[in-house]
Design a protein around this motif. Structure first.
Motif, PDB file in Angstrom:
ATOM      1  N   UNK A  71       5.754  20.144  -2.332  1.00 34.34           N
ATOM      2  CA  UNK A  71       7.211  20.022  -2.235  1.00 34.34           C
ATOM      3  C   UNK A  71       7.668  18.722  -1.583  1.00 34.34           C
ATOM      4  N   UNK A  72       6.729  17.756  -1.458  1.00 35.25           N
ATOM      5  CA  UNK A  72       7.075  16.440  -0.922  1.00 35.25           C
ATOM      6  C   UNK A  72       6.881  15.392  -2.013  1.00 35.25           C
ATOM      7  N   UNK A  73       7.787  14.443  -2.062  1.00 31.35           N
ATOM      8  CA  UNK A  73       7.680  13.363  -3.032  1.00 31.35           C
ATOM      9  C   UNK A  73       7.009  12.151  -2.381  1.00 31.35           C
ATOM     10  N   UNK A  74       5.897  11.731  -2.966  1.00 35.55           N
ATOM     11  CA  UNK A  74       5.157  10.582  -2.461  1.00 35.55           C
ATOM     12  C   UNK A  74       5.154   9.507  -3.539  1.00 35.55           C
ATOM     13  N   UNK A  75       5.503   8.285  -3.166  1.00 34.18           N
ATOM     14  CA  UNK A  75       5.507   7.194  -4.128  1.00 34.18           C
ATOM     15  C   UNK A  75       4.132   6.535  -4.182  1.00 34.18           C
ATOM     16  N   UNK A  76       3.605   6.386  -5.401  1.00 34.46           N
ATOM     17  CA  UNK A  76       2.327   5.714  -5.619  1.00 34.46           C
ATOM     18  C   UNK A  76       2.601   4.352  -6.237  1.00 34.46           C
ATOM     19  N   UNK A  77       1.957   3.317  -5.722  1.00 39.48           N
ATOM     20  CA  UNK A  77       2.223   1.949  -6.148  1.00 39.48           C
ATOM     21  C   UNK A  77       1.189   1.466  -7.164  1.00 39.48           C
ATOM     22  N   UNK A 116       0.644   1.441 -14.790  1.00 40.19           N
ATOM     23  CA  UNK A 116       1.843   0.590 -14.816  1.00 40.19           C
ATOM     24  C   UNK A 116       2.911   1.118 -13.863  1.00 40.19           C
ATOM     25  N   UNK A 117       3.513   0.213 -13.089  1.00 37.48           N
ATOM     26  CA  UNK A 117       4.669   0.551 -12.267  1.00 37.48           C
ATOM     27  C   UNK A 117       4.365   1.502 -11.127  1.00 37.48           C
ATOM     28  N   UNK A 118       5.416   1.913 -10.431  1.00 38.13           N
ATOM     29  CA  UNK A 118       5.303   2.873  -9.337  1.00 38.13           C
ATOM     30  C   UNK A 118       5.620   4.270  -9.862  1.00 38.13           C
ATOM     31  N   UNK A 119       4.930   5.258  -9.342  1.00 33.77           N
ATOM     32  CA  UNK A 119       5.127   6.630  -9.785  1.00 33.77           C
ATOM     33  C   UNK A 119       5.414   7.534  -8.596  1.00 33.77           C
ATOM     34  N   UNK A 120       6.148   8.615  -8.868  1.00 40.03           N
ATOM     35  CA  UNK A 120       6.454   9.600  -7.836  1.00 40.03           C
ATOM     36  C   UNK A 120       5.533  10.796  -8.011  1.00 40.03           C
ATOM     37  N   UNK A 155       0.830  -1.205   0.000  1.00 44.06           N
ATOM     38  CA  UNK A 155       0.000   0.000   0.000  1.00 44.06           C
ATOM     39  C   UNK A 155       0.869   1.261   0.000  1.00 44.06           C
ATOM     40  N   UNK A 156       0.241   2.393  -0.219  1.00 39.80           N
ATOM     41  CA  UNK A 156       0.945   3.666  -0.117  1.00 39.80           C
ATOM     42  C   UNK A 156       0.096   4.628   0.711  1.00 39.80           C
ATOM     43  N   UNK A 157       0.461   5.901   0.723  1.00 36.81           N
ATOM     44  CA  UNK A 157      -0.221   6.856   1.606  1.00 36.81           C
ATOM     45  C   UNK A 157      -1.679   7.092   1.211  1.00 36.81           C
ATOM     46  N   UNK A 158      -2.078   6.651   0.033  1.00 30.85           N
ATOM     47  CA  UNK A 158      -3.468   6.862  -0.409  1.00 30.85           C
ATOM     48  C   UNK A 158      -4.435   5.832   0.158  1.00 30.85           C
ATOM     49  N   UNK A 159      -3.928   4.740   0.701  1.00 28.40           N
ATOM     50  CA  UNK A 159      -4.787   3.652   1.185  1.00 28.40           C
ATOM     51  C   UNK A 159      -4.283   3.150   2.534  1.00 28.40           C
ATOM     52  N   UNK A 205      -3.206  -9.804  -9.243  1.00 24.33           N
ATOM     53  CA  UNK A 205      -1.759  -9.799  -9.533  1.00 24.33           C
ATOM     54  C   UNK A 205      -0.886 -10.397  -8.439  1.00 24.33           C
ATOM     55  N   UNK A 206      -1.449 -10.569  -7.232  1.00 22.19           N
ATOM     56  CA  UNK A 206      -0.641 -11.058  -6.119  1.00 22.19           C
ATOM     57  C   UNK A 206      -0.012  -9.954  -5.301  1.00 22.19           C
ATOM     58  N   UNK A 207      -0.231  -8.706  -5.689  1.00 18.37           N
ATOM     59  CA  UNK A 207       0.326  -7.552  -4.972  1.00 18.37           C
ATOM     60  C   UNK A 207      -0.793  -6.550  -4.720  1.00 18.37           C
ATOM     61  N   UNK A 208      -0.898  -6.062  -3.492  1.00 17.91           N
ATOM     62  CA  UNK A 208      -2.001  -5.178  -3.104  1.00 17.91           C
ATOM     63  C   UNK A 208      -1.696  -3.724  -3.441  1.00 17.91           C
ATOM     64  N   UNK A 209      -1.364  -3.456  -4.686  1.00 21.23           N
ATOM     65  CA  UNK A 209      -1.096  -2.083  -5.110  1.00 21.23           C
ATOM     66  C   UNK A 209      -2.414  -1.325  -5.208  1.00 21.23           C
ATOM     67  N   UNK A 210      -2.444  -0.067  -4.768  1.00 20.50           N
ATOM     68  CA  UNK A 210      -3.716   0.672  -4.741  1.00 20.50           C
ATOM     69  C   UNK A 210      -4.122   1.278  -6.077  1.00 20.50           C
TER      70      UNK A 210
END
Length: 467
Positions: free
Chosen positions: A329-335, A320-324, A284-288, A311-316
Motif C-alpha cells: 500500500x506504499x508507492x515507491x518510485x523506481x529510477x 525506460x523511464x521512472x516507474x511507480x 538512486x532509489x530505495x533499492x540501492x 548515460x550520465x545518471x546513476x539510475x539503478x
C-alpha cells in the motif's frame, strides 16, 4: 674478513622479511604508516618498476596467508597496506586544482561502501587501463581481468571503440580493419578521449572533475575515517570546457594507464565528483543504498555505476523511464533510464532466466546512438559492436549484418566475427524441432544477441561457439 660482508648481507632484513603481522596489528595511525614505508624505502628514489613488482608479489603472497584480526575487521589482507604508487605517477600539488577535504572523502566512501571505514582491496588498487599490443589483431582493446573492476574497464572499452570507429578526428566511419592499425600513441589518445567523453557526460556537459594523486596527504586518520594512503592525496581539477579537459587527460594519461596508478579508482572518483555526490544520491532509489557490493571476497559494481558511466545518471534500473511500484500500500518510485546513450547495454543470464528474473532492458539502452553494446553475459562483462551506424536507424540494414565481440580476456587472441540474419527463421525452426528448454541448447552470446534481435540466426564464421 672476506666472509663478513656476505654474513652481513644475510642478516640484513629484506623487503619480504618485514614483520607484517606486527605492523598490521599494532599500527593504525597514518604518521606511523609513513614511518614504516620510509624505513623500507617505499618512498625514496629506488627504481620504480622494481618497487611495484615487489609490492605486487608481496600482496599475492599475503593473500594466501591467514588474515590477522585487523584484516578481518576491515576486509583486507596484510599485503595491501604496502601498496605504493610510483613517483612518476604522482603530480605536484602546485599544478593547480584543489585538495580533497576529509568531508569530501567521507561522502565518497559513503556513496561507494555505505560507511567510512571500508576501503578498496588489492585487486581494485592494482587495476588500471592496459591496452593489448599495438599494431596487432587486438590493438584497440583493453586487458580486463576477472573481478570487480572488469565492468568499468569494459564500459571504457566500448567508448574506445566508439572513438576509433566513429568520432576520431571528426570522421563518421572507419573500417573494422583500422582497429588493428592502432599505434601506442593512438591508444593513449583514444583512452584520453574516451575518459573525457564519459566524465564530461556525467558532469551534464557543463562542468567536470579529474582526480589525480599528489605527494602529500591533506588530512590524517580520525575516529570516523580510515585512511588508505591515496584518497587523502587526491587533487581535484575542474574544467568547464571539454577540449581543455581532454588535453589535460592526454598530458596525464599515464596516471590512468600505467602499472601502480590506481587508474580505475581515479576514473571512478572523477566520474562521481563530476556528477556530484548529492546528485548521485538523488539518482538512486530505495533499492540501492550505495554503489559497490561485496560478494565472494571482492567488490563488484551495482547497475547504478554502469548506468552512470553509460548515460550520465546513476539510475539503478535498466528499463525506460521512472516507474511507480506499489508495495504494501506504499508507492515507491523506481529510477530507470531516461535518454538514449552513445553506448548501449544488453543482459543475459541462464540462472536469472531459469528463475524468471532476467531484467527487461528498455529500448533506451538496447538502441544506442552507436552500434556498440556493453554486455552482461552470465555475470561476465564484454563488448559487442558493429561498424555501420545505419544499423540503428534503417530497418533494411537489420536483415543481414555483421557484429564483432570482444570479451576482455587474455585468452582471446582475435575479435569474434558474427553474422546475424534476422529473416531466415532458421533458429526458430531448430527451436520447434527440438524438445526441452531451447535456451540451454544455444550459446549465451547468441541468446544475448536475440534479446535485441529476437529469433535471429547467427553464423560464427569459423569460430567455435562458446559461452
Amino acid at each position: 674478513m672476506e666472509k663478513q660482508p656476505a654474513d652481513r648481507a644475510q642478516k640484513a632484513p629484506s623487503f619480504k622479511q618485514m614483520e607484517l603481522e606486527d605492523i598490521t596489528s599494532k599500527i593504525s595511525k597514518l604518521d606511523k604508516w609513513r614511518a614504516i614505508f620510509s624505513s623500507q624505502g617505499l618512498e625514496n628514489n629506488r627504481p620504480v618498476r622494481k618497487t611495484i613488482q615487489d609490492t605486487y608479489k608481496e600482496g599475492e603472497e599475503n593473500e594466501e596467508k591467514p588474515k590477522t584480526s585487523r584484516s578481518k575487521k576491515h576486509g583486507t589482507f596484510p599485503g595491501s597496506v604496502l601498496y605504493s604508487i610510483p613517483r612518476e605517477l604522482i603530480i605536484s600539488s602546485d599544478l593547480g586544482g584543489q585538495p580533497i577535504t576529509i568531508e569530501m572523502a567521507m561522502e565518497l566512501r559513503k556513496i561507494l561502501f555505505g560507511n567510512t571505514f571500508q576501503t578498496f582491496n588489492y585487486e581494485w588498487k592494482k587495476s588500471f587501463f592496459k591496452f593489448r599490443e599495438a599494431f596487432s589483431n587486438l590493438a584497440y582493446s583493453l586487458e580486463a581481468e576477472k573481478g570487480g573492476t572488469r565492468a568499468i574497464q569494459m564500459v571504457v572499452q566500448s567508448h574506445i571503440i566508439k572513438h576509433l570507429l566513429f568520432t576520431k578526428d571528426g570522421q563518421e566511419h572507419s573500417s573494422f580493419k583500422s582497429l588493428s592499425e592502432i599505434s601506442h600513441k593512438q591508444q593513449e589518445r583514444a583512452l584520453a578521449a574516451s575518459l573525457a567523453d564519459i566524465i564530461w557526460t556525467t558532469g551534464a556537459m557543463k562542468k567536470a572533475i579529474v582526480c589525480l594523486i599528489t605527494n602529500e596527504s591533506y588530512f590524517s586518520e580520525s575516529p570516523n575515517y580510515k585512511t588508505d594512503n591515496f584518497t587523502e592525496k587526491l587533487h581535484l581539477f575542474e574544467f568547464v570546457e571539454k577540449d581543455k579537459m581532454e588535453e589535460f587527460l592526454c598530458a596525464h594519461i599515464h596516471c590512468f594507464k600505467d602499472e601502480g596508478s590506481h587508474g580505475v579508482i581515479l576514473f571512478l572518483y572523477s566520474v562521481l565528483f563530476s556528477r556530484k555526490i548529492l546528485r548521485v544520491h538523488h539518482d538512486l532509489d530505495h533499492t540501492t543504498a550505495h554503489l559497490l557490493h561485496f560478494c565472494l571476497g571482492n567488490y563488484t559494481v551495482r547497475q547504478a555505476v554502469l548506468n552512470l558511466i553509460l548515460t550520465g545518471r546513476a539510475s539503478p534500473h535498466v528499463f525506460n523511464g521512472d516507474q511507480i511500484l506499489e508495495e504494501q500500500k506504499l508507492e515507491q518510485e523506481l529510477h530507470g533510464v531516461l535518454t538514449r546513450s552513445d553506448v548501449g547495454y544488453l543482459h543475459w543470464s541462464r540462472d536469472e532466466m531459469e528463475q524468471h528474473k532476467l531484467p527487461q532492458v528498455g529500448s533506451m539502452l538496447k538502441t544506442p546512438k552507436y552500434p556498440i553494446w556493453l554486455c552482461n553475459i552470465n555475470g561476465m562483462y564484454s563488448v559487442l559492436f558493429g561498424t555501420n551506424t545505419s544499423l540503428l536507424c534503417d530497418w533494411k540494414m537489420e536483415h543481414i549484418f555483421d557484429l564483432y565481440f570482444y570479451s576482455g580476456q587474455l585468452s582471446q587472441t582475435k575479435t569474434v566475427h558474427l553474422t546475424v540474419d534476422t529473416h531466415s527463421h532458421l533458429w526458430e525452426g531448430r527451436f520447434k524441432a527440438e524438445e526441452g528448454d531451447h535456451e540451454k541448447k544455444f550459446p549465451s552470446l547468441e541468446m544475448t544477441v536475440r534479446t535485441k534481435w529476437e529469433g535471429a540466426a547467427i553464423n560464427w564464421n569459423g569460430t567455435v561457439p562458446f559461452f
